[in-house]
Design an enzyme around this catalytic site. Structure first.
Site, PDB file in Angstrom:
ATOM      1  N   ASN A   1       0.791  -1.228   0.000  1.00  0.00           N
ATOM      2  CA  ASN A   1       0.000   0.000   0.000  1.00  0.00           C
ATOM      3  C   ASN A   1       0.827   1.283   0.000  1.00  0.00           C
ATOM      4  O   ASN A   1       0.379   2.310  -0.512  1.00  0.00           O
ATOM      5  CB  ASN A   1      -1.010  -0.002   1.149  1.00  0.00           C
ATOM      6  CG  ASN A   1      -0.366  -0.176   2.498  1.00  0.00           C
ATOM      7  OD1 ASN A   1       0.745  -0.678   2.623  1.00  0.00           O
ATOM      8  ND2 ASN A   1      -1.062   0.245   3.549  1.00  0.00           N
TER       9      ASN A   1
ATOM     10  N   GLY B   1       2.304  -5.961   7.546  1.00  0.00           N
ATOM     11  CA  GLY B   1       1.404  -6.818   6.780  1.00  0.00           C
ATOM     12  C   GLY B   1       0.287  -7.357   7.645  1.00  0.00           C
ATOM     13  O   GLY B   1      -0.135  -6.723   8.616  1.00  0.00           O
ATOM     14  N   SER B   2      -0.170  -8.548   7.316  1.00  0.00           N
ATOM     15  CA  SER B   2      -1.345  -9.114   7.971  1.00  0.00           C
ATOM     16  C   SER B   2      -1.013  -9.675   9.349  1.00  0.00           C
ATOM     17  O   SER B   2       0.110 -10.151   9.583  1.00  0.00           O
ATOM     18  CB  SER B   2      -1.941 -10.230   7.115  1.00  0.00           C
ATOM     19  OG  SER B   2      -1.106 -11.378   7.142  1.00  0.00           O
TER      20      SER B   2
ATOM     21  N   GLU C   1       4.095  -4.308  12.316  1.00  0.00           N
ATOM     22  CA  GLU C   1       3.026  -3.339  12.061  1.00  0.00           C
ATOM     23  C   GLU C   1       1.943  -4.094  11.307  1.00  0.00           C
ATOM     24  O   GLU C   1       2.110  -4.426  10.139  1.00  0.00           O
ATOM     25  CB  GLU C   1       3.557  -2.156  11.237  1.00  0.00           C
ATOM     26  CG  GLU C   1       4.675  -1.383  11.896  1.00  0.00           C
ATOM     27  CD  GLU C   1       4.230  -0.616  13.124  1.00  0.00           C
ATOM     28  OE1 GLU C   1       3.008  -0.417  13.311  1.00  0.00           O
ATOM     29  OE2 GLU C   1       5.102  -0.234  13.917  1.00  0.00           O
ATOM     30  N   LEU C   2       0.812  -4.321  11.993  1.00  0.00           N
ATOM     31  CA  LEU C   2      -0.189  -5.238  11.465  1.00  0.00           C
ATOM     32  C   LEU C   2      -1.504  -4.508  11.127  1.00  0.00           C
ATOM     33  O   LEU C   2      -1.487  -3.378  10.683  1.00  0.00           O
ATOM     34  CB  LEU C   2      -0.393  -6.384  12.450  1.00  0.00           C
ATOM     35  CG  LEU C   2       0.900  -7.094  12.886  1.00  0.00           C
ATOM     36  CD1 LEU C   2       0.622  -8.162  13.918  1.00  0.00           C
ATOM     37  CD2 LEU C   2       1.638  -7.675  11.686  1.00  0.00           C
TER      38      LEU C   2
ATOM     39  N   CYS D   1      -3.442   1.181   6.528  1.00  0.00           N
ATOM     40  CA  CYS D   1      -3.630   0.539   7.844  1.00  0.00           C
ATOM     41  C   CYS D   1      -4.464   1.397   8.786  1.00  0.00           C
ATOM     42  O   CYS D   1      -5.156   0.870   9.654  1.00  0.00           O
ATOM     43  CB  CYS D   1      -2.269   0.246   8.471  1.00  0.00           C
ATOM     44  SG  CYS D   1      -1.314  -1.008   7.600  1.00  0.00           S
TER      45      CYS D   1
ATOM     46  N   GLU E   1     -10.540  -6.043   9.356  1.00  0.00           N
ATOM     47  CA  GLU E   1      -9.931  -4.965   8.584  1.00  0.00           C
ATOM     48  C   GLU E   1     -10.427  -5.047   7.149  1.00  0.00           C
ATOM     49  O   GLU E   1     -10.137  -5.998   6.431  1.00  0.00           O
ATOM     50  CB  GLU E   1      -8.405  -5.062   8.616  1.00  0.00           C
ATOM     51  CG  GLU E   1      -7.722  -3.942   7.854  1.00  0.00           C
ATOM     52  CD  GLU E   1      -6.206  -4.010   7.951  1.00  0.00           C
ATOM     53  OE1 GLU E   1      -5.576  -2.954   8.109  1.00  0.00           O
ATOM     54  OE2 GLU E   1      -5.665  -5.130   7.884  1.00  0.00           O
TER      55      GLU E   1
END
Length: 473
Positions: free
Chosen positions: A151, A227-228, A247-248, A281, A375
Protein backbone atom coordinates in the site's frame (compact mmCIF):
# COMPACT_ATOMS: atom_id res chain seq x y z
CA UNK A 1 10.80 -5.73 -19.16
CA UNK A 2 12.47 -8.18 -16.78
CA UNK A 3 13.23 -7.20 -13.21
CA UNK A 4 16.02 -9.30 -11.71
CA UNK A 5 17.00 -9.70 -8.06
CA UNK A 6 19.41 -7.22 -6.50
CA UNK A 7 22.15 -9.01 -4.53
CA UNK A 8 25.56 -7.68 -3.52
CA UNK A 9 25.22 -4.62 -5.73
CA UNK A 10 24.38 -6.59 -8.89
CA UNK A 11 21.35 -7.86 -10.74
CA UNK A 12 20.91 -11.61 -10.50
CA UNK A 13 18.77 -13.77 -12.76
CA UNK A 14 16.62 -16.63 -11.51
CA UNK A 15 15.13 -19.77 -13.00
CA UNK A 16 11.59 -18.45 -12.55
CA UNK A 17 9.94 -15.19 -13.56
CA UNK A 18 6.38 -14.11 -12.75
CA UNK A 19 4.23 -11.64 -14.65
CA UNK A 20 3.38 -8.47 -12.75
CA UNK A 21 -0.02 -7.16 -13.87
CA UNK A 22 -1.72 -3.81 -13.33
CA UNK A 23 -4.54 -4.12 -10.77
CA UNK A 24 -6.53 -1.62 -12.85
CA UNK A 25 -6.49 -3.10 -16.36
CA UNK A 26 -4.54 -6.38 -15.95
CA UNK A 27 -1.88 -5.32 -18.44
CA UNK A 28 1.52 -6.96 -17.89
CA UNK A 29 3.94 -4.38 -16.47
CA UNK A 30 7.04 -6.54 -16.05
CA UNK A 31 8.40 -10.03 -15.47
CA UNK A 32 9.65 -10.30 -11.88
CA UNK A 33 12.41 -12.65 -10.73
CA UNK A 34 11.35 -15.22 -8.12
CA UNK A 35 14.03 -16.03 -5.57
CA UNK A 36 14.73 -19.55 -4.37
CA UNK A 37 15.87 -20.24 -0.82
CA UNK A 38 19.47 -20.45 -2.08
CA UNK A 39 19.28 -16.98 -3.54
CA UNK A 40 17.78 -15.59 -0.33
CA UNK A 41 20.66 -17.14 1.59
CA UNK A 42 23.08 -15.56 -0.89
CA UNK A 43 21.49 -12.17 -0.20
CA UNK A 44 21.81 -12.71 3.54
CA UNK A 45 25.48 -13.64 3.23
CA UNK A 46 26.05 -10.53 1.14
CA UNK A 47 24.37 -8.42 3.81
CA UNK A 48 26.33 -10.16 6.55
CA UNK A 49 29.61 -9.18 4.92
CA UNK A 50 28.43 -5.64 4.21
CA UNK A 51 27.28 -5.23 7.81
CA UNK A 52 30.93 -5.25 8.88
CA UNK A 53 31.59 -2.24 6.64
CA UNK A 54 28.43 -0.48 7.74
CA UNK A 55 29.35 -0.88 11.41
CA UNK A 56 32.62 0.95 10.79
CA UNK A 57 31.22 3.63 8.50
CA UNK A 58 31.22 7.11 10.10
CA UNK A 59 27.83 8.63 10.83
CA UNK A 60 28.37 11.52 8.45
CA UNK A 61 28.94 9.13 5.54
CA UNK A 62 25.75 7.23 6.29
CA UNK A 63 23.94 10.57 6.45
CA UNK A 64 25.41 11.70 3.13
CA UNK A 65 24.29 8.50 1.43
CA UNK A 66 20.75 9.06 2.67
CA UNK A 67 20.88 12.71 1.62
CA UNK A 68 21.92 11.63 -1.88
CA UNK A 69 18.87 9.37 -2.07
CA UNK A 70 16.74 12.37 -1.08
CA UNK A 71 18.14 14.41 -3.96
CA UNK A 72 17.60 11.58 -6.44
CA UNK A 73 13.99 11.18 -5.32
CA UNK A 74 13.40 14.90 -5.73
CA UNK A 75 14.80 14.78 -9.27
CA UNK A 76 12.77 11.68 -10.21
CA UNK A 77 9.56 12.27 -8.27
CA UNK A 78 7.26 12.03 -11.32
CA UNK A 79 8.83 8.79 -12.54
CA UNK A 80 8.67 7.27 -9.06
CA UNK A 81 5.01 8.24 -8.72
CA UNK A 82 4.18 6.64 -12.05
CA UNK A 83 5.85 3.40 -10.94
CA UNK A 84 3.68 3.38 -7.81
CA UNK A 85 0.52 4.22 -9.76
CA UNK A 86 1.09 1.46 -12.30
CA UNK A 87 1.99 -1.39 -9.96
CA UNK A 88 -0.38 -0.52 -7.09
CA UNK A 89 -3.23 1.28 -8.93
CA UNK A 90 -2.69 4.16 -6.54
CA UNK A 91 -4.15 7.39 -7.99
CA UNK A 92 -1.29 9.45 -9.37
CA UNK A 93 -1.91 12.41 -7.05
CA UNK A 94 -1.77 10.05 -4.06
CA UNK A 95 1.35 8.45 -5.52
CA UNK A 96 3.00 11.86 -5.84
CA UNK A 97 2.09 12.56 -2.21
CA UNK A 98 3.73 9.26 -1.23
CA UNK A 99 6.93 10.22 -3.03
CA UNK A 100 6.99 13.52 -1.14
CA UNK A 101 6.60 11.63 2.12
CA UNK A 102 9.35 9.22 1.09
CA UNK A 103 11.65 12.19 0.52
CA UNK A 104 10.86 13.44 4.02
CA UNK A 105 11.37 9.99 5.56
CA UNK A 106 14.88 9.63 4.12
CA UNK A 107 15.62 13.22 5.13
CA UNK A 108 14.68 12.39 8.72
CA UNK A 109 16.83 9.24 8.49
CA UNK A 110 19.82 11.33 7.37
CA UNK A 111 19.32 13.67 10.31
CA UNK A 112 18.97 10.78 12.73
CA UNK A 113 22.18 9.15 11.46
CA UNK A 114 24.05 12.15 12.84
CA UNK A 115 22.16 12.14 16.13
CA UNK A 116 22.38 8.62 17.59
CA UNK A 117 23.32 9.20 21.20
CA UNK A 118 23.90 7.45 24.49
CA UNK A 119 23.99 8.89 28.00
CA UNK A 120 26.27 9.12 31.02
CA UNK A 121 25.35 7.04 34.05
CA UNK A 122 25.94 8.38 37.57
CA UNK A 123 27.49 5.20 38.96
CA UNK A 124 28.02 6.68 42.43
CA UNK A 125 24.25 6.89 42.88
CA UNK A 126 24.56 3.40 44.36
CA UNK A 127 26.95 2.23 47.09
CA UNK A 128 29.98 0.61 45.49
CA UNK A 129 29.73 2.76 42.38
CA UNK A 130 32.18 5.39 43.60
CA UNK A 131 35.20 6.13 41.48
CA UNK A 132 33.65 5.10 38.21
CA UNK A 133 32.61 6.85 35.01
CA UNK A 134 30.12 5.11 32.73
CA UNK A 135 28.27 5.83 29.54
CA UNK A 136 26.11 4.04 26.99
CA UNK A 137 26.41 3.78 23.23
CA UNK A 138 23.99 2.40 20.65
CA UNK A 139 25.41 -0.06 18.14
CA UNK A 140 23.88 -1.60 14.99
CA UNK A 141 22.33 -5.05 15.21
CA UNK A 142 23.85 -6.31 11.95
CA UNK A 143 21.54 -7.73 9.29
CA UNK A 144 17.93 -6.53 9.19
CA UNK A 145 15.33 -8.49 7.22
CA UNK A 146 12.57 -6.13 6.05
CA UNK A 147 9.21 -7.24 4.66
CA UNK A 148 7.01 -4.48 3.25
CA UNK A 149 3.38 -4.29 1.99
CA UNK A 150 1.88 -3.04 -1.26
CA UNK A 151 0.00 0.00 0.00
CA UNK A 152 2.96 2.37 0.46
CA UNK A 153 5.60 0.64 -1.66
CA UNK A 154 8.15 3.45 -1.40
CA UNK A 155 7.46 5.13 1.91
CA UNK A 156 7.10 1.97 3.98
CA UNK A 157 10.32 0.69 2.43
CA UNK A 158 11.86 4.00 3.53
CA UNK A 159 10.57 3.46 7.08
CA UNK A 160 12.58 0.24 7.28
CA UNK A 161 15.59 0.85 5.04
CA UNK A 162 16.12 4.48 6.15
CA UNK A 163 16.61 3.88 9.88
CA UNK A 164 18.46 0.62 9.25
CA UNK A 165 21.09 2.38 7.13
CA UNK A 166 21.14 5.40 9.48
CA UNK A 167 22.01 3.06 12.36
CA UNK A 168 24.74 1.24 10.43
CA UNK A 169 22.96 -2.00 9.58
CA UNK A 170 22.70 -3.96 6.33
CA UNK A 171 19.32 -4.93 4.89
CA UNK A 172 17.71 -7.76 2.96
CA UNK A 173 14.40 -6.40 1.67
CA UNK A 174 11.42 -8.45 0.54
CA UNK A 175 8.83 -6.09 -1.00
CA UNK A 176 5.21 -7.05 -1.65
CA UNK A 177 4.76 -9.24 -4.70
CA UNK A 178 2.45 -6.71 -6.35
CA UNK A 179 4.75 -3.71 -5.82
CA UNK A 180 8.38 -4.79 -6.29
CA UNK A 181 9.41 -2.14 -8.83
CA UNK A 182 9.38 0.67 -6.28
CA UNK A 183 11.80 -1.25 -4.07
CA UNK A 184 14.18 -2.05 -6.93
CA UNK A 185 14.12 1.62 -7.93
CA UNK A 186 15.23 2.61 -4.43
CA UNK A 187 18.02 0.01 -4.53
CA UNK A 188 19.35 1.65 -7.69
CA UNK A 189 19.34 5.02 -5.96
CA UNK A 190 21.28 3.70 -2.98
CA UNK A 191 23.88 2.22 -5.30
CA UNK A 192 24.18 5.60 -7.06
CA UNK A 193 24.50 7.23 -3.63
CA UNK A 194 27.55 5.11 -2.78
CA UNK A 195 26.09 2.54 -0.39
CA UNK A 196 28.49 -0.41 -0.13
CA UNK A 197 27.55 -3.45 -2.23
CA UNK A 198 25.49 -5.87 -0.16
CA UNK A 199 24.29 -3.29 2.34
CA UNK A 200 20.89 -3.32 0.62
CA UNK A 201 19.66 -6.44 -1.16
CA UNK A 202 16.21 -6.88 -2.71
CA UNK A 203 14.66 -10.33 -3.20
CA UNK A 204 11.23 -11.02 -4.64
CA UNK A 205 9.18 -14.19 -4.77
CA UNK A 206 7.19 -16.49 -2.52
CA UNK A 207 6.48 -14.98 0.88
CA UNK A 208 6.62 -18.39 2.52
CA UNK A 209 9.97 -19.34 0.96
CA UNK A 210 11.64 -16.02 1.76
CA UNK A 211 9.98 -15.71 5.16
CA UNK A 212 11.07 -19.19 6.22
CA UNK A 213 14.69 -18.34 5.43
CA UNK A 214 14.42 -15.03 7.26
CA UNK A 215 13.08 -16.64 10.44
CA UNK A 216 15.48 -19.59 10.46
CA UNK A 217 18.77 -17.98 9.40
CA UNK A 218 20.88 -17.05 12.42
CA UNK A 219 22.66 -14.29 10.49
CA UNK A 220 19.44 -12.27 10.59
CA UNK A 221 19.43 -10.16 13.76
CA UNK A 222 16.01 -8.55 13.32
CA UNK A 223 12.86 -8.89 11.23
CA UNK A 224 10.75 -5.80 10.63
CA UNK A 225 7.40 -6.64 9.04
CA UNK A 226 4.35 -4.71 7.90
CA UNK A 227 1.40 -6.82 6.78
CA UNK A 228 -1.34 -9.11 7.97
CA UNK A 229 -1.75 -10.25 11.60
CA UNK A 230 -1.70 -13.92 10.55
CA UNK A 231 1.71 -13.60 8.91
CA UNK A 232 2.99 -11.39 11.72
CA UNK A 233 2.05 -13.98 14.33
CA UNK A 234 3.81 -16.69 12.34
CA UNK A 235 6.98 -14.62 12.10
CA UNK A 236 7.01 -13.92 15.81
CA UNK A 237 6.39 -17.56 16.70
CA UNK A 238 9.24 -18.79 14.47
CA UNK A 239 11.82 -16.02 14.84
CA UNK A 240 13.42 -17.40 17.99
CA UNK A 241 15.59 -14.79 19.71
CA UNK A 242 15.59 -12.40 16.76
CA UNK A 243 14.27 -8.95 17.43
CA UNK A 244 10.88 -8.48 15.75
CA UNK A 245 8.90 -5.34 14.95
CA UNK A 246 5.38 -5.88 13.63
CA UNK A 247 3.03 -3.34 12.06
CA UNK A 248 -0.19 -5.24 11.46
CA UNK A 249 -3.89 -4.65 10.85
CA UNK A 250 -6.48 -2.17 12.04
CA UNK A 251 -10.10 -1.08 11.68
CA UNK A 252 -9.55 2.51 12.76
CA UNK A 253 -12.40 4.42 14.35
CA UNK A 254 -13.50 8.03 14.60
CA UNK A 255 -15.73 9.43 17.33
CA UNK A 256 -17.69 12.59 16.46
CA UNK A 257 -19.08 14.30 19.56
CA UNK A 258 -22.00 16.73 19.61
CA UNK A 259 -21.31 20.45 19.06
CA UNK A 260 -18.65 19.52 16.49
CA UNK A 261 -18.43 21.58 13.30
CA UNK A 262 -19.67 18.95 10.86
CA UNK A 263 -18.99 20.87 7.65
CA UNK A 264 -15.38 21.43 8.66
CA UNK A 265 -14.49 17.87 9.64
CA UNK A 266 -16.38 15.79 7.06
CA UNK A 267 -14.01 16.41 4.10
CA UNK A 268 -11.06 15.29 6.20
CA UNK A 269 -12.81 12.13 7.40
CA UNK A 270 -13.88 11.26 3.85
CA UNK A 271 -10.28 11.66 2.72
CA UNK A 272 -9.16 9.41 5.57
CA UNK A 273 -11.68 6.78 4.56
CA UNK A 274 -11.15 6.59 0.81
CA UNK A 275 -7.56 7.62 0.15
CA UNK A 276 -5.98 4.84 -1.93
CA UNK A 277 -9.27 2.94 -1.93
CA UNK A 278 -9.13 2.54 1.86
CA UNK A 279 -6.04 0.36 1.57
CA UNK A 280 -4.23 2.10 4.42
CA UNK A 281 -3.63 0.54 7.84
CA UNK A 282 -5.11 3.61 9.53
CA UNK A 283 -7.95 4.24 7.07
CA UNK A 284 -11.18 5.42 8.65
CA UNK A 285 -13.43 2.36 8.76
CA UNK A 286 -15.69 2.86 11.77
CA UNK A 287 -17.38 6.21 12.49
CA UNK A 288 -19.38 6.78 15.67
CA UNK A 289 -21.45 9.97 15.65
CA UNK A 290 -23.49 11.57 18.45
CA UNK A 291 -27.21 11.18 17.85
CA UNK A 292 -27.78 14.94 17.92
CA UNK A 293 -25.60 15.46 14.82
CA UNK A 294 -25.97 12.05 13.18
CA UNK A 295 -28.40 13.06 10.42
CA UNK A 296 -26.46 16.16 9.42
CA UNK A 297 -23.17 14.24 9.51
CA UNK A 298 -24.48 11.47 7.25
CA UNK A 299 -25.93 13.99 4.78
CA UNK A 300 -22.63 15.88 4.57
CA UNK A 301 -20.59 12.66 4.39
CA UNK A 302 -22.63 11.28 1.49
CA UNK A 303 -22.45 14.60 -0.37
CA UNK A 304 -18.66 14.77 0.04
CA UNK A 305 -18.20 11.14 -1.02
CA UNK A 306 -20.19 11.74 -4.20
CA UNK A 307 -17.53 14.23 -5.29
CA UNK A 308 -14.89 11.50 -5.61
CA UNK A 309 -13.84 10.57 -9.13
CA UNK A 310 -13.36 6.89 -9.99
CA UNK A 311 -11.09 5.63 -12.75
CA UNK A 312 -7.61 5.12 -14.13
CA UNK A 313 -4.87 5.67 -11.52
CA UNK A 314 -2.79 7.60 -14.08
CA UNK A 315 -5.58 10.14 -14.59
CA UNK A 316 -4.95 13.30 -12.55
CA UNK A 317 -8.67 13.51 -11.75
CA UNK A 318 -8.90 10.07 -10.15
CA UNK A 319 -9.51 9.79 -6.41
CA UNK A 320 -10.46 6.09 -6.22
CA UNK A 321 -9.20 3.29 -8.49
CA UNK A 322 -9.12 -0.51 -8.44
CA UNK A 323 -8.33 -2.53 -5.34
CA UNK A 324 -5.04 -4.40 -5.37
CA UNK A 325 -6.71 -7.59 -6.63
CA UNK A 326 -10.06 -8.81 -7.90
CA UNK A 327 -10.19 -11.21 -4.94
CA UNK A 328 -10.15 -8.21 -2.60
CA UNK A 329 -13.02 -6.64 -4.51
CA UNK A 330 -15.04 -9.85 -4.24
CA UNK A 331 -14.28 -10.12 -0.52
CA UNK A 332 -15.21 -6.51 0.25
CA UNK A 333 -18.42 -6.80 -1.76
CA UNK A 334 -19.37 -9.94 0.20
CA UNK A 335 -18.78 -8.11 3.49
CA UNK A 336 -21.00 -5.24 2.33
CA UNK A 337 -23.77 -7.66 1.37
CA UNK A 338 -23.46 -9.42 4.74
CA UNK A 339 -23.90 -6.14 6.63
CA UNK A 340 -26.98 -5.25 4.56
CA UNK A 341 -28.51 -8.67 5.19
CA UNK A 342 -27.91 -8.12 8.91
CA UNK A 343 -29.84 -4.85 8.92
CA UNK A 344 -27.36 -2.14 7.91
CA UNK A 345 -28.63 0.59 5.59
CA UNK A 346 -26.69 1.22 2.38
CA UNK A 347 -26.44 4.99 2.14
CA UNK A 348 -24.14 5.13 -0.88
CA UNK A 349 -22.05 2.93 -3.18
CA UNK A 350 -21.79 -0.80 -2.72
CA UNK A 351 -21.34 -1.71 -6.36
CA UNK A 352 -18.46 -2.33 -8.73
CA UNK A 353 -18.11 0.23 -11.52
CA UNK A 354 -15.81 -0.69 -14.43
CA UNK A 355 -13.51 -2.69 -12.16
CA UNK A 356 -13.55 -0.14 -9.33
CA UNK A 357 -15.48 -0.72 -6.10
CA UNK A 358 -17.50 2.39 -5.35
CA UNK A 359 -16.84 4.23 -2.09
CA UNK A 360 -19.39 2.67 0.22
CA UNK A 361 -21.26 4.06 3.22
CA UNK A 362 -23.24 1.82 5.56
CA UNK A 363 -25.36 3.08 8.44
CA UNK A 364 -25.85 1.50 11.87
CA UNK A 365 -23.94 -1.68 11.16
CA UNK A 366 -23.73 -4.45 13.73
CA UNK A 367 -20.39 -4.34 15.51
CA UNK A 368 -19.85 -8.03 14.85
CA UNK A 369 -20.26 -7.68 11.09
CA UNK A 370 -17.00 -8.19 9.20
CA UNK A 371 -17.07 -4.61 7.85
CA UNK A 372 -16.81 -3.49 11.46
CA UNK A 373 -14.77 -6.04 13.39
CA UNK A 374 -12.30 -7.09 10.66
CA UNK A 375 -9.93 -4.97 8.58
CA UNK A 376 -11.79 -4.06 5.37
CA UNK A 377 -8.79 -2.61 3.48
CA UNK A 378 -11.32 -1.33 0.96
CA UNK A 379 -13.36 1.86 0.38
CA UNK A 380 -15.98 0.84 2.93
CA UNK A 381 -17.09 2.88 5.95
CA UNK A 382 -19.90 2.38 8.44
CA UNK A 383 -21.43 5.21 10.45
CA UNK A 384 -23.22 4.38 13.70
CA UNK A 385 -24.93 6.76 16.10
CA UNK A 386 -24.40 6.92 19.86
CA UNK A 387 -26.11 8.61 22.77
CA UNK A 388 -23.31 8.39 25.36
CA UNK A 389 -19.69 9.42 24.80
CA UNK A 390 -18.60 6.61 27.14
CA UNK A 391 -20.45 4.11 24.96
CA UNK A 392 -18.68 5.39 21.85
CA UNK A 393 -15.27 4.92 23.48
CA UNK A 394 -16.28 1.40 24.52
CA UNK A 395 -17.24 0.63 20.92
CA UNK A 396 -13.86 1.84 19.69
CA UNK A 397 -12.13 -0.46 22.19
CA UNK A 398 -14.40 -3.36 21.18
CA UNK A 399 -11.86 -4.46 18.62
CA UNK A 400 -9.01 -6.91 18.41
CA UNK A 401 -6.99 -4.10 16.82
CA UNK A 402 -5.55 -0.94 18.33
CA UNK A 403 -3.48 1.17 15.96
CA UNK A 404 -4.85 4.73 15.95
CA UNK A 405 -8.20 6.39 16.70
CA UNK A 406 -9.57 9.86 16.10
CA UNK A 407 -11.85 11.90 18.37
CA UNK A 408 -13.57 15.15 17.42
CA UNK A 409 -14.87 17.06 20.44
CA UNK A 410 -15.00 20.60 21.80
CA UNK A 411 -15.16 19.30 25.38
CA UNK A 412 -11.68 19.32 26.94
CA UNK A 413 -12.62 16.83 29.64
CA UNK A 414 -13.93 14.39 27.05
CA UNK A 415 -10.76 14.81 25.02
CA UNK A 416 -8.60 13.83 28.00
CA UNK A 417 -11.04 11.04 28.83
CA UNK A 418 -10.63 9.61 25.33
CA UNK A 419 -6.84 9.97 25.46
CA UNK A 420 -6.76 7.92 28.65
CA UNK A 421 -9.41 5.33 27.89
CA UNK A 422 -8.77 4.37 24.28
CA UNK A 423 -6.57 1.29 24.00
CA UNK A 424 -4.66 2.18 20.84
CA UNK A 425 -1.14 3.16 19.84
CA UNK A 426 -2.12 6.73 18.95
CA UNK A 427 -5.05 8.99 19.85
CA UNK A 428 -5.68 11.88 17.45
CA UNK A 429 -7.76 14.59 19.14
CA UNK A 430 -9.76 16.69 16.66
CA UNK A 431 -8.21 14.79 13.80
CA UNK A 432 -8.75 11.55 11.93
CA UNK A 433 -6.85 8.33 12.75
CA UNK A 434 -5.28 8.40 9.29
CA UNK A 435 -3.01 11.25 10.37
CA UNK A 436 0.68 10.40 10.29
CA UNK A 437 3.86 12.35 9.86
CA UNK A 438 6.98 10.32 9.32
CA UNK A 439 9.03 11.22 12.39
CA UNK A 440 6.34 10.54 15.00
CA UNK A 441 6.21 7.24 16.90
CA UNK A 442 3.85 4.91 15.06
CA UNK A 443 2.63 1.48 16.06
CA UNK A 444 -0.18 -0.38 17.73
CA UNK A 445 -1.37 -2.62 20.52
CA UNK A 446 -3.28 -5.89 20.54
CA UNK A 447 -3.33 -7.44 17.05
CA UNK A 448 -2.10 -4.21 15.49
CA UNK A 449 1.45 -5.19 16.31
CA UNK A 450 4.44 -4.58 18.51
CA UNK A 451 7.29 -2.09 18.42
CA UNK A 452 7.32 1.41 16.95
CA UNK A 453 8.27 3.03 13.68
CA UNK A 454 9.06 6.69 13.06
CA UNK A 455 12.74 7.20 12.30
CA UNK A 456 14.11 7.93 15.78
CA UNK A 457 12.05 5.13 17.31
CA UNK A 458 12.91 2.66 14.56
CA UNK A 459 16.62 3.42 15.07
CA UNK A 460 16.18 2.47 18.73
CA UNK A 461 14.57 -0.82 17.64
CA UNK A 462 17.43 -1.46 15.19
CA UNK A 463 20.27 -0.84 17.61
CA UNK A 464 21.36 -2.36 20.89
CA UNK A 465 22.64 -0.54 23.93
CA UNK A 466 26.13 -1.15 25.28
CA UNK A 467 27.33 0.06 28.67
CA UNK A 468 30.96 1.15 29.04
CA UNK A 469 32.28 1.62 32.58
CA UNK A 470 35.69 2.96 33.66
CA UNK A 471 37.06 2.35 37.15
CA UNK A 472 39.23 5.32 37.96
CA UNK A 473 42.50 4.96 39.82
Amino acid sequence: MQQLLWINGKHKNTQTLKALKSPYNQEVIAEIAQASSNEVEEAIESANEAAKKMREMPAYQRAEILESVVEQLKAQRQNCAEIIAKEAAKPIKAALAEVERTIMTYRFAAQEARNIQGETIPMDAAPGGEGRVAYTVREPLGVIAAITPFNFPMNLVAHKVGPAIAAGNAVVLKPASQTPLSAYKIAEMFQEAGLPAGALNVVTGSGSIIGDVFTSDERIAMITFTGSPAVGKSIKENAGLKRVTLELGSNSAVVVDEHTNIERIVPRIVAGAYNFQGQVCISVQRVFVHQNVFASFVKAFVAETKKLHLGNPLDDRTDVSALISEDDTVRASAWIDEAIRNGAELAYGGREEEGVLQPTILLNTRLDDKVSCEEAFAPVVHINEFASFDTALDWVNQSKYGLQAGVFTNDLQRAFQAAKKLHVGGVMINDFPTFRVDHMPYGGVKESGTGREGIKYAVEEMTEMKLVSFRLA
